[in-house]
Design an enzyme around this catalytic site. Structure first.
Site, short mmCIF file in Angstrom:
data_model
loop_
_atom_site.label_atom_id
_atom_site.label_comp_id
_atom_site.label_asym_id
_atom_site.label_seq_id
_atom_site.Cartn_x
_atom_site.Cartn_y
_atom_site.Cartn_z
N HIS A 17 40.93 45.81 44.91
CA HIS A 17 42.18 45.95 44.41
C HIS A 17 43.20 46.40 45.32
O HIS A 17 44.22 46.38 45.07
CB HIS A 17 42.05 47.07 43.37
CG HIS A 17 41.04 46.66 42.03
ND1 HIS A 17 39.83 47.40 41.79
CD2 HIS A 17 40.93 45.41 41.18
CE1 HIS A 17 39.33 46.82 40.37
NE2 HIS A 17 39.98 45.66 40.48
N LYS A 41 36.64 47.87 24.20
CA LYS A 41 35.45 47.88 25.36
C LYS A 41 35.44 49.27 25.96
O LYS A 41 36.36 49.83 26.50
CB LYS A 41 35.95 46.89 26.68
CG LYS A 41 35.03 46.44 27.38
CD LYS A 41 35.54 45.21 28.41
CE LYS A 41 34.85 45.10 29.79
NZ LYS A 41 35.73 44.32 30.46
N ARG A 90 39.89 35.70 44.00
CA ARG A 90 38.89 35.88 44.88
C ARG A 90 38.24 34.51 45.32
O ARG A 90 37.72 34.49 46.52
CB ARG A 90 37.57 36.69 44.43
CG ARG A 90 38.16 38.47 44.09
CD ARG A 90 37.16 39.09 43.21
NE ARG A 90 37.16 38.39 42.07
CZ ARG A 90 36.32 38.96 40.91
NH1 ARG A 90 35.87 40.04 41.21
NH2 ARG A 90 36.60 38.40 39.79
#
Ligand code: PNS
Length: 159
Positions: A17, A41, A90
């Site tokens: 990050h 969550k 990624r």
């Protein structure tokens, strides 16, 4: 002023990050890191803890701000005066979902998404993997700042 938003869950922030945020900070006048408040969550760290770690980790950049948001990312961008979202990619596996979100976001509001290739050093890295490594006694020092690793160890190995 050209502003960009780097959104995410950041539970917790990783070096992957930080690589994206740091590179974005060289391209824009101001970068706002947006920490999603997701009530459905439960994370390992609270939103306040994530923000605190992000602020400490990005303090070296004079033009990075950290805020939380809930609801739509595009509404957060509008409220912050940012026309651009920056996302790290990624691998190809990230692309499908990221493309869907980018297309939805431009349809909703005209907010553009720019994809930034992740530094190959971090192409396998995720907050979830780092949590697993620390939980089972592995060394996460290459993947997160030291103070984040210490907080992970305290939180995950307290029993
Ligand atoms: O770090 P994450 O969990 O991969 O980040 C995902 C995030 C926060 C970027 C994404 O879930 C998001 O933008 N959520 C906000 C809700 C929203 O705007 N949904 C519509 C997107 S098309």
């Amino acid at each position: 002023m050209r502003r960009a938003v780097c959104p995410g869950s950041f539970d917790p922030v990783t070096n992957g990050h930080l690589d994206i945020v740091g590179r974005a900070s060289h391209l824009f006048d101001e970068v706002i890191v947006g920490v999603l408040i997701n009530n459905s969550k439960t994370g390992l760290f609270t939103i306040e803890e994530r923000i605190e770690m992000l602020r400490q980790a990005t303090a070296v950049y004079g033009n990075v701000r950290v805020e939380s948001f809930h609801g739509l990312l595009v509404d957060f961008c509008r409220a912050q005066g940012a026309a651009v979202v920056i996302k790290g990619l990624r691998a190809v596996s990230d692309f499908d979902y990221e493309l869907q979100m980018a297309q939805m976001n431009i349809g909703l509001s005209g907010v553009e998404t720019l994809f930034m290739p992740t530094n190959p050093t971090y192409s396998f890295l995720s907050s979830s993997l780092v949590k697993d490594v620390v939980k089972w006694g592995g060394d996460a020092s290459p993947y997160v700042p030291d103070f984040v690793r210490e907080r992970l160890v305290t939180r995950l190995r307290q029993n």
